[in-house]
Write an enzyme that holds these catalytic residues in place. Structure first.
Site, PDB file in Angstrom:
ATOM      1  N   GLY A  86       0.820  -1.210   0.000  1.00 48.14           N
ATOM      2  CA  GLY A  86       0.000   0.000   0.000  1.00 48.14           C
ATOM      3  C   GLY A  86       0.848   1.252   0.000  1.00 48.14           C
ATOM      4  CG  ASP A 111      -6.663  -0.202   4.164  1.00 53.11           C
ATOM      5  OD1 ASP A 111      -7.361  -1.118   4.636  1.00 53.11           O
ATOM      6  OD2 ASP A 111      -5.650   0.245   4.740  1.00 53.11           O
ATOM      7  CG  MET A 153      -9.777  -3.985   9.232  1.00 53.76           C
ATOM      8  SD  MET A 153      -8.406  -5.106   8.854  1.00 53.76           S
ATOM      9  CE  MET A 153      -7.910  -5.578  10.510  1.00 53.76           C
ATOM     10  NE  ARG A 155      -3.512   1.763   8.343  1.00 55.65           N
ATOM     11  CZ  ARG A 155      -3.070   1.492   9.569  1.00 55.65           C
ATOM     12  NH1 ARG A 155      -3.095   2.421  10.488  1.00 55.65           N
ATOM     13  NH2 ARG A 155      -2.609   0.306   9.869  1.00 55.65           N
ATOM     14  CD  GLU A 206      -9.557  -0.163  10.565  1.00 55.70           C
ATOM     15  OE1 GLU A 206      -9.581  -1.084  11.385  1.00 55.70           O
ATOM     16  OE2 GLU A 206      -8.648  -0.032   9.706  1.00 55.70           O
ATOM     17  NE  ARG A 249     -26.144  -8.733  22.241  1.00 57.51           N
ATOM     18  CZ  ARG A 249     -27.033  -8.275  23.110  1.00 57.51           C
ATOM     19  NH1 ARG A 249     -27.225  -6.971  23.243  1.00 57.51           N
ATOM     20  NH2 ARG A 249     -27.738  -9.114  23.866  1.00 57.51           N
ATOM     21  CG  HIS A 255      -6.390  -9.085  11.745  1.00 59.73           C
ATOM     22  ND1 HIS A 255      -6.684  -8.455  12.927  1.00 59.73           N
ATOM     23  CD2 HIS A 255      -5.354  -8.419  11.198  1.00 59.73           C
ATOM     24  CE1 HIS A 255      -5.833  -7.464  13.104  1.00 59.73           C
ATOM     25  NE2 HIS A 255      -5.012  -7.408  12.071  1.00 59.73           N
ATOM     26  CG  LEU A 256     -12.684 -13.178  10.646  1.00 58.02           C
ATOM     27  CD1 LEU A 256     -14.176 -13.313  10.913  1.00 58.02           C
ATOM     28  CD2 LEU A 256     -12.051 -14.556  10.489  1.00 58.02           C
ATOM     29  NE  ARG A 258      -4.249  -7.664   7.414  1.00 54.81           N
ATOM     30  CZ  ARG A 258      -3.214  -6.882   7.592  1.00 54.81           C
ATOM     31  NH1 ARG A 258      -3.408  -5.590   7.749  1.00 54.81           N
ATOM     32  NH2 ARG A 258      -2.019  -7.348   7.603  1.00 54.81           N
TER      33      ARG A 258
END
Ligand code: F6P
Length: 331
Positions: A86, A111, A153, A155, A206, A249, A255-256, A258
């Site tokens: 990246g 990302d 995710m 970033r 995130e 909830r 990380h699933l 990735r």
């Protein structure tokens, strides 16, 4: 091409004596197309220009080891390096190019935040995983009349949340590029409730943040690592519960996203990028990055790709279409 191909293990560590350099042959790369990750392993810690070195007292200091890297590349007889990663990896590639190494970049990140290419490889697989999670969360949301908040995710970029959110018909999508207002988020949940839709699905990137607020950061980073972003879903869920009284909830997909089998799209894209990177070396187009400009793969100067990071354009058709289907961005 008749070239010798070496694999540098764990980012640039393989060239800095902290890991190895291995010969890549037809046999060593056989049978990996369906696998996620990398047989060369990787690191997101430390650039050769600010390399973390542990001191006897446990502290880390950061030193410029780029000259060592250049020397090691020369010793190994390396003519060119393909850097896969990246924006962080591509920035390093550009600096090494400036120092005289022949570099070619390949944009790879879930990302999707690299400019100059329609997409990066890894993104489609992450979207697919996020989408499956949304589909599965629908079950409990509907049966239990709950608000389910899913954190994905990305970033500082909201592409995974946006694409998975629209494809999964989420009710609210929160992304860093569109700061949100909790009143608006709760307004959407309440409006659905009143219309007899007693559940809601909220997909939050995130890096999303409330208007005037800050990015939520979890835990400490390791030396040389970027800050670890995350935790916003818990805050959003808590606020929704307090303001609407609805049972909520949250789930951090983590990380699933990735891992696992790459999608067909990502396999095809990475194969095309790989082929184009080899042709770029053959043509001496160094300091360039391969990029998808549908329907073609082109090369562009790495500098151009780095000029500004790619972010979701709030006026993009994906956002407009999402809004048109009634999805709220909390703004
Ligand atoms: O940049 C890719 C990425 O997966 C981000 O989406 C995420 O914030 C980060 O890396 C996770 O990094 P780590 O595995 O170090 O927690």
């Amino acid at each position: 091409m008749g070239w010798d191909v070496l694999g540098i293990v764990r980012g640039y560590s393989g060239l800095l004596g902290d890991d190895e350099v291995v010969r890549l042959t037809k046999d060593s790369v056989r049978g990996i197309a369906h696998m996620g990750g990398t047989i060369l392993r990787t690191t997101n810690r430390g650039s050769p220009f600010e390399y973390p070195v542990r001191q006897p007292d446990g502290r880390f200091i950061y030193i410029d080891r780029s000259d060592d890297l250049l020397q090691s590349a020369r010793d190994l007889g390396i003519d060119a390096i393909i850097a896969i990663g990246g924006d962080g990896s591509l920035k390093i590639a550009q600096r090494l190019q400036d120092k005289g190494l022949n570099m070619v970049g390949v944009p790879k990140t879930i990302d999707n935040d690299v400019s100059g290419t329609v997409t990066t490889f890894g993104f489609d697989t992450a979207v697919q995983t996020a989408l499956e999670a949304i589909d599965k969360l629908h079950t409990t949301a509907e049966s239990h009349d709950r608000v389910m908040v899913l954190e994905v995710m990305g970033r500082d970029a909201g592409f995974i949340a946006l694409h998975a959110g629209l494809a999964g018909t989420a009710d609210v999508i929160l992304i860093p590029e569109i700061p949100f207002d909790m009143e608006k988020v709760c307004g959407k949940v309440v409006a659905r409730d009143r219309a007899g839709r007693r559940f809601s699905i909220v997909v939050v990137a995130e890096g999303a943040m409330p208007r005037g607020g800050e990015v939520s950061v979890i835990g400490e980073s390791m030396p040389g690592q970027a800050k670890r972003v995350g935790g916003i879903s818990e805050l959003v869920a808590q606020e929704i519960r307090e303001r609407t009284g609805k049972e909520t909830r949250f789930m951090i997909l983590g990380h699933l996203q990735r891992g696992g089998q790459p999608t067909g799209y990502d396999r095809l894209l990475s194969a095309r990028f790989g082929g184009a990177a080899v042709r770029a070396i053959a043509d001496g187009r160094f300091g360039h990055m391969v990029a998808l400009r549908s329907p073609h793969i082109v090369t562009i100067p790495i500098e151009d790709a780095l000029r500004e990071p790619r972010r979701v354009d709030p006026d993009h058709d994906v956002v407009r279409t999402a809004r048109a289907t009634g999805i709220s961005f909390g703004d």
